[in-house]
Scaffold this motif. Structure first.
Motif, PDB file in Angstrom:
ATOM      1  N   LYS A 262       7.702  36.486  47.130  1.00 24.56           N
ATOM      2  CA  LYS A 262       7.155  35.814  45.947  1.00 24.56           C
ATOM      3  C   LYS A 262       7.850  34.465  45.770  1.00 24.56           C
ATOM      4  O   LYS A 262       8.829  34.163  46.449  1.00 24.56           O
ATOM      5  N   LEU A 263       7.347  33.687  44.839  1.00 21.23           N
ATOM      6  CA  LEU A 263       7.951  32.392  44.539  1.00 21.23           C
ATOM      7  C   LEU A 263       8.947  32.523  43.392  1.00 21.23           C
ATOM      8  O   LEU A 263       8.737  33.304  42.453  1.00 21.23           O
ATOM      9  N   LEU A 264      10.018  31.759  43.481  1.00 19.33           N
ATOM     10  CA  LEU A 264      11.000  31.662  42.408  1.00 19.33           C
ATOM     11  C   LEU A 264      10.824  30.326  41.696  1.00 19.33           C
ATOM     12  O   LEU A 264      10.445  29.330  42.317  1.00 19.33           O
ATOM     13  N   ILE A 265      11.108  30.299  40.413  1.00 21.90           N
ATOM     14  CA  ILE A 265      11.093  29.049  39.668  1.00 21.90           C
ATOM     15  C   ILE A 265      12.418  28.898  38.929  1.00 21.90           C
ATOM     16  O   ILE A 265      12.935  29.857  38.353  1.00 21.90           O
ATOM     17  N   ARG A 266      12.958  27.700  38.982  1.00 21.59           N
ATOM     18  CA  ARG A 266      14.240  27.386  38.335  1.00 21.59           C
ATOM     19  C   ARG A 266      13.949  26.555  37.084  1.00 21.59           C
ATOM     20  O   ARG A 266      13.432  25.448  37.155  1.00 21.59           O
ATOM     21  N   ARG A 267      14.308  27.124  35.944  1.00 23.03           N
ATOM     22  CA  ARG A 267      14.159  26.385  34.691  1.00 23.03           C
ATOM     23  C   ARG A 267      15.167  26.918  33.689  1.00 23.03           C
ATOM     24  O   ARG A 267      15.486  28.101  33.674  1.00 23.03           O
ATOM     25  N   GLY A 268      15.686  25.993  32.886  1.00 22.22           N
ATOM     26  CA  GLY A 268      16.688  26.382  31.903  1.00 22.22           C
ATOM     27  C   GLY A 268      17.963  26.904  32.527  1.00 22.22           C
ATOM     28  O   GLY A 268      18.666  27.721  31.923  1.00 22.22           O
ATOM     29  N   GLY A 269      18.270  26.479  33.767  1.00 20.92           N
ATOM     30  CA  GLY A 269      19.504  26.907  34.408  1.00 20.92           C
ATOM     31  C   GLY A 269      19.488  28.312  34.957  1.00 20.92           C
ATOM     32  O   GLY A 269      20.540  28.858  35.296  1.00 20.92           O
TER      33      GLY A 269
END
Length: 275
Positions: A262-269
């Protein structure tokens, strides 16, 4: 002259048939037995036990049992049967105890399956891990001669005479030292590919990399991790490319060599699985 010629022809056909039979690939159980036999040859004093359908457990006197799945090794063998002896040698040596030194520590990104089973200390006596997202974890490993070894935290503390924080800090510093990747500006439509150092996926566990101004200034970032040594970074705002990468990743999601489907998303640290 006819009979000797016919005899030679018959022998040639017989030898060719024997060669074809010998070329038949081993099944998983036979491959595992080949590895187990080589482990017995290398370590006659070891106690060897079969684990499930594809695993082996090897215990040397005074050492923790070392358990590994041979599923990936067998997958590599089926792709290139000519590498049989090489793979048997490599994976049998991977059961040798790795020297546990501060210099050998690394931070790897793996699935929760890499976390060693509980030891004598109880259910919490497992590897030194930090969760990432979706079943991915960062785990401290020891870099051995032919493979990484995942030891329980209690074993690491005992062998190194360090606490968990010091072990983690040393492992992270060692990993950064051998990964040359630097924060970079991304271009829409052109995912950044990190590979070739054997530890590309370890970048996912390095908060300093993702918190660098060059990375945070670009908004949320999406990461595909198809392999242990291959990740792709792209802008979350580049929706067309995100969906294209998602589609390609789905094609290999069930491959045993795929790290994360799956895809990972980086947001808010922090990391999340992209819905």
């Amino acid at each position: 002259m006819g009979k000797p010629a016919n005899l030679i022809l018959a022998l040639a056909i017989l030898l060719a048939s024997a060669g074809m039979a010998a070329a038949q690939p081993l099944d998983l159980l036979a491959f595992r037995e080949r590895v187990a036999a080589e482990v017995r040859r290398q370590q006659p004093e070891a106690k060897i036990a079969l684990l499930g359908r594809e695993g082996l457990s090897v215990a040397l006197p005074g050492e923790e049992p070392k358990e590994q799945s041979l599923e990936r090794a067998y997958s590599l063998y089926r792709e290139e049967p000519r590498r049989l002896e090489e793979l048997v040698g490599v994976y049998s040596r991977s059961f040798l105890p790795a020297p546990v030194t501060p210099q050998a520590l690394r931070v790897l990104v793996r699935t929760e399956a890499a976390n060693p089973p509980p030891g004598p200390g109880g259910a919490a006596d497992r590897g030194l891990v930090r969760p990432i997202a979706g079943g991915l974890v960062a785990i401290v490993a020891v870099d051995g001669p032919d493979a990484y070894e995942f030891l329980r935290a209690s074993v690491l503390r005992s062998r190194l005479k360090l606490d968990d924080a010091a072990i983690w800090a040393r492992a992270q510093a060692n990993t950064r030292a051998v990964i040359p990747f630097k924060p970079q500006k991304l271009v829409p439509g052109q995912p950044a590919r990190l590979a070739g150092e054997g530890l590309a996926s370890s970048v996912i566990a390095d908060d300093a990399f993702w918190n660098a101004p060059a990375m945070t200034a670009q908004g949320p970032l999406v990461v595909a991790a198809p392999g242990r040594d291959e990740i792709f970074i792209l802008l979350a705002s580049d929706r067309r490319m995100v969906e294209a990468v998602r589609g390609e990743l789905a094609k290999v999601a069930d491959d045993p060599d795929t790290l994360f489907g799956k895809l990972l998303i980086r947001r808010g640290g922090r990391w999340e699985v992209l819905p």
